[in-house]
Design an enzyme around this catalytic site. Structure first.
Site, PDB file in Angstrom:
ATOM      1  N   ARG A 193       8.164  -8.968  15.163  1.00  0.00           N
ATOM      2  CA  ARG A 193       8.533  -7.616  14.739  1.00  0.00           C
ATOM      3  C   ARG A 193       7.605  -6.619  15.425  1.00  0.00           C
ATOM      4  O   ARG A 193       6.384  -6.832  15.475  1.00  0.00           O
ATOM      5  CB  ARG A 193       8.396  -7.514  13.217  1.00  0.00           C
ATOM      6  CG  ARG A 193       8.624  -6.118  12.674  1.00  0.00           C
ATOM      7  CD  ARG A 193       8.534  -6.101  11.144  1.00  0.00           C
ATOM      8  NE  ARG A 193       8.428  -4.747  10.646  1.00  0.00           N
ATOM      9  CZ  ARG A 193       9.461  -3.989  10.278  1.00  0.00           C
ATOM     10  NH1 ARG A 193      10.693  -4.456  10.354  1.00  0.00           N
ATOM     11  NH2 ARG A 193       9.279  -2.762   9.841  1.00  0.00           N
ATOM     12  N   HIS A 195       0.850  -1.197   0.000  1.00  0.00           N
ATOM     13  CA  HIS A 195       0.000   0.000   0.000  1.00  0.00           C
ATOM     14  C   HIS A 195       0.882   1.242   0.000  1.00  0.00           C
ATOM     15  O   HIS A 195       2.085   1.160   0.257  1.00  0.00           O
ATOM     16  CB  HIS A 195      -0.901   0.036   1.241  1.00  0.00           C
ATOM     17  CG  HIS A 195      -0.135   0.183   2.530  1.00  0.00           C
ATOM     18  ND1 HIS A 195       0.601  -0.844   3.100  1.00  0.00           N
ATOM     19  CD2 HIS A 195       0.040   1.247   3.357  1.00  0.00           C
ATOM     20  CE1 HIS A 195       1.175  -0.417   4.197  1.00  0.00           C
ATOM     21  NE2 HIS A 195       0.854   0.849   4.386  1.00  0.00           N
ATOM     22  N   ASP A 201       0.869   5.163   1.908  1.00  0.00           N
ATOM     23  CA  ASP A 201       0.217   5.836   3.036  1.00  0.00           C
ATOM     24  C   ASP A 201      -0.488   7.086   2.517  1.00  0.00           C
ATOM     25  O   ASP A 201       0.100   7.848   1.737  1.00  0.00           O
ATOM     26  CB  ASP A 201       1.260   6.222   4.097  1.00  0.00           C
ATOM     27  CG  ASP A 201       1.884   4.995   4.750  1.00  0.00           C
ATOM     28  OD1 ASP A 201       1.281   3.901   4.667  1.00  0.00           O
ATOM     29  OD2 ASP A 201       2.977   5.120   5.337  1.00  0.00           O
ATOM     30  N   HIS A 239       4.814   0.090  -0.136  1.00  0.00           N
ATOM     31  CA  HIS A 239       5.608  -0.726   0.777  1.00  0.00           C
ATOM     32  C   HIS A 239       4.734  -1.808   1.392  1.00  0.00           C
ATOM     33  O   HIS A 239       3.508  -1.759   1.284  1.00  0.00           O
ATOM     34  CB  HIS A 239       6.257   0.155   1.861  1.00  0.00           C
ATOM     35  CG  HIS A 239       5.280   0.995   2.636  1.00  0.00           C
ATOM     36  ND1 HIS A 239       4.633   2.096   2.112  1.00  0.00           N
ATOM     37  CD2 HIS A 239       4.815   0.883   3.903  1.00  0.00           C
ATOM     38  CE1 HIS A 239       3.842   2.626   3.023  1.00  0.00           C
ATOM     39  NE2 HIS A 239       3.922   1.907   4.112  1.00  0.00           N
TER      40      HIS A 239
HETATM   41  C1  GA4 Z   1      -2.347   2.912   5.585  1.00  0.00           C
HETATM   42  C2  GA4 Z   1      -1.548   3.875   6.476  1.00  0.00           C
HETATM   43  C3  GA4 Z   1      -1.997   3.826   7.943  1.00  0.00           C
HETATM   44  O1  GA4 Z   1      -1.536   2.623   8.561  1.00  0.00           O
HETATM   45  C4  GA4 Z   1      -3.546   3.892   8.068  1.00  0.00           C
HETATM   46  C5  GA4 Z   1      -4.084   2.659   7.356  1.00  0.00           C
HETATM   47  C6  GA4 Z   1      -5.611   2.443   7.405  1.00  0.00           C
HETATM   48  C7  GA4 Z   1      -6.001   1.439   8.507  1.00  0.00           C
HETATM   49  O2  GA4 Z   1      -5.227   0.569   8.856  1.00  0.00           O
HETATM   50  O3  GA4 Z   1      -7.157   1.530   8.952  1.00  0.00           O
HETATM   51  C8  GA4 Z   1      -6.005   1.957   5.981  1.00  0.00           C
HETATM   52  C9  GA4 Z   1      -4.743   2.151   5.100  1.00  0.00           C
HETATM   53  C10 GA4 Z   1      -3.846   3.042   5.915  1.00  0.00           C
HETATM   54  C11 GA4 Z   1      -5.051   2.767   3.709  1.00  0.00           C
HETATM   55  C12 GA4 Z   1      -6.423   2.361   3.091  1.00  0.00           C
HETATM   56  C13 GA4 Z   1      -7.498   1.989   4.123  1.00  0.00           C
HETATM   57  C14 GA4 Z   1      -7.196   2.742   5.419  1.00  0.00           C
HETATM   58  C15 GA4 Z   1      -6.522   0.518   5.853  1.00  0.00           C
HETATM   59  C16 GA4 Z   1      -7.257   0.566   4.556  1.00  0.00           C
HETATM   60  C17 GA4 Z   1      -7.622  -0.507   3.882  1.00  0.00           C
HETATM   61  C18 GA4 Z   1      -3.962   4.048   9.519  1.00  0.00           C
HETATM   62  C19 GA4 Z   1      -4.068   4.955   7.157  1.00  0.00           C
HETATM   63  O4  GA4 Z   1      -4.316   6.100   7.450  1.00  0.00           O
HETATM   64  O5  GA4 Z   1      -4.282   4.418   5.896  1.00  0.00           O
END
Ligand code: GA4
Length: 332
Positions: free
Chosen positions: A274, A207, A209, A264
Site C-alpha cells: 500500500r 490515532h 491527526d 483511524h
Molecule cells: C499523526 C499525524 C501525522 O502523520 C504526524 C504524526 C506524527 C509522526 O509520525 O511523527 C505523530 C502522530 C502524527 C501523532 C502523535 C505523535 C506525532 C507520531 C506520534 C506518536 C506527522 C503528526 O503530525 O502527528
C-alpha cells in the site's frame, strides 16, 4: 523493507501489534462531489457525522498521483542501506517501523516532509542520486495541487458552517508560516501474516491527526479503517482516484467540538503493498487555537483551555500515537 525469510519477518513483526480481522467494508462513507452545488452542506454533514469523507470530482489530475506514486516506490524499493542515508524523521526524513519518538511501531516505512517552504533542502533527496529533481517536482506539483483543492474544501466547510470570515480556516493553511507537513507511506506486503492465524498486522496504529485537516490519497489497496461514533471499526473501500479527508484535532477545537477528529488506523495487507500520500494542513505555530467566535452560540463557553498550535503540537509529539491528546486541554 525487504523480507528475507518467514522467521526473520515474524521477528520484525514481533513488536508490532495485530488485531482481529474486521470483515465489515463500510458502504456508508459519505461521498462529496466538489462540483456539486450542495457540496458545502454535504461536507458539513459528513464532518459532523464521521469527521471523514471521500472527495470526488476534485480536479487534481490523476497524472499527479501516478507520477508521485511511481517516484515514491522508486525510493522505497531502494536498498535499505540507501534509504537509511536519507536521515531520520526528526522531524523530517525517512522512518522505518518507528512512528514518533515514544516507542510506537507499525508495519510501515515513510518519508515525512515539510510543505513550507517547498521541498528543496531535504537530505533524503540525495539518495536519488541523479534524479532528485524528478522526485522534487513530483512532490511539489502534487502538494501545490492538493493544497489549492484543500483551501477550496475548507472554504466550503466555513461557508456551510456560516463561519465568518469565509477564509477563517483557509488563511491558516495558506499562510506562508503554516505548519503543514506531507507524508508518503509505504506498507509492504506481509505474506507471513497468514502464519499469524489470520490476524491483521497494524501498519499504522489508531490515532487522530493533530492538525486542522488531512487529505489522503492511496493506491487501490485496502487497509484504511475509521472508528465510528459507536466505537466500531470499519474498513474504508479504497479508491485510488479520490481523496479521503479527515477532521483533525485543531478543527475539533475551533468548532468547539461540533466537528470531531476521526480515529483511524491502517492494517497491512498480506499480498499487496500500500502506498499513501497525505497532506496535513496545520496553522502557523504561533496561532491561538480556540473556538471561532462566529460559531459560538450566545453564552456558549469553550470546552478547551486556550493554547497555541506550538503548545498543542509539542504536547502531541510527546504523546503516544493512540493517546487522546485533546484530553489535556479540555476544561475540567
Ligand atoms: C499523526 C499525524 C501525522 O502523520 C504526524 C504524526 C506524527 C509522526 O509520525 O511523527 C505523530 C502522530 C502524527 C501523532 C502523535 C505523535 C506525532 C507520531 C506520534 C506518536 C506527522 C503528526 O503530525 O502527528
Amino acid at each position: 523493507m525487504v523480507v528475507h525469510s518467514q522467521s526473520a519477518a515474524l521477528d520484525h513483526c514481533s513488536l508490532i501489534k495485530t488485531c482481529k480481522p474486521t470483515t465489515s467494508v463500510f458502504k456508508g462513507i459519505p461521498v462529496v462531489d466538489l462540483r456539486d452545488p450542495e457540496a458545502k452542506n454535504l461536507i458539513v454533514k459528513a464532518c459532523e457525522e464521521y469527521g471523514f469523507f471521500k472527495l470526488v470530482n476534485h480536479g487534481v489530475p490523476m497524472e499527479f498521483f501516478t507520477r508521485l506514486e511511481a517516484e515514491a516506490l522508486k525510493f522505497f524499493n531502494l536498498p535499505q542501506s540507501d534509504k537509511d542515508k536519507a536521515g531520520l524523521p526528526d522531524p523530517f526524513g525517512y522512518g522505518f517501523k518507528k512512528i514518533g519518538s515514544n516507542g510506537d511501531v507499525g508495519w510501515v516505512e515513510y518519508l515525512l516532509l515539510n510543505t513550507n517552504p517547498q521541498i528543496t533542502s531535504l537530505k533524503s533527496l540525495t539518495v536519488f542520486r541523479e534524479t532528485p529533481e524528478i522526485f522534487r517536482s513530483a512532490v511539489n506539483d502534487y502538494i501545490q495541487a492538493v493544497k489549492r483543492m484543500t483551501f477550496e474544501v475548507v472554504e466550503l466547510l466555513a461557508d456551510g458552517l456560516k463561519i465568518e470570515p469565509r477564509d477563517a480556516l483557509s488563511r491558516l493553511l495558506r499562510d506562508e508560516k503554516s505548519d503543514s507537513c506531507f507524508r508518503l507511506n509505504h506498507y509492504p506486503p506481509c505474506p507471513e501474516l497468514q502464519a499469524l492465524g489470520g490476524r491483521n498486522l497494524i501498519g499504522f496504529g489508531e490515532h487522530t491527526d493533530p492538525q486542522i485537516i488531512s487529505v489522503l490519497r492511496s493506491n487501490n489497496t485496502s487497509g484504511l479503517q475509521i472508528c465510528l461514533r459507536d466505537k466500531t471499526w470499519v474498513s474504508v473501500p479504497p479508491d485510488q482516484t479520490s481523496f479521503f479527508i479527515n477532521v483533525g484535532d485543531a478543527l475539533q477545537v475551533m468548532t468547539n467540538g461540533r466537528l470531531r477528529s476521526v480515529r483511524h488506523r491502517v492494517l497491512a495487507e498480506s499480498m499487496r503493498s500500500r502506498v499513501s500520500m497525505i497532506y496535513f494542513g496545520g496553522p502557523p505555530l504561533s496561532e491561538k487555537i480556540a473556538p471561532l467566535a462566529s460559531l459560538m452560540a450566545k453564552g456558549e463557553e469553550s470546552l478547551y483551555e486556550e493554547f497555541t498550535w506550538w503548545e498543542y503540537k509539542t504536547s502531541a509529539y510527546k504523546s503516544r500515537l493512540g493517546d487522546y491528546r485533546l484530553g489535556l486541554f479540555e476544561k475540567k
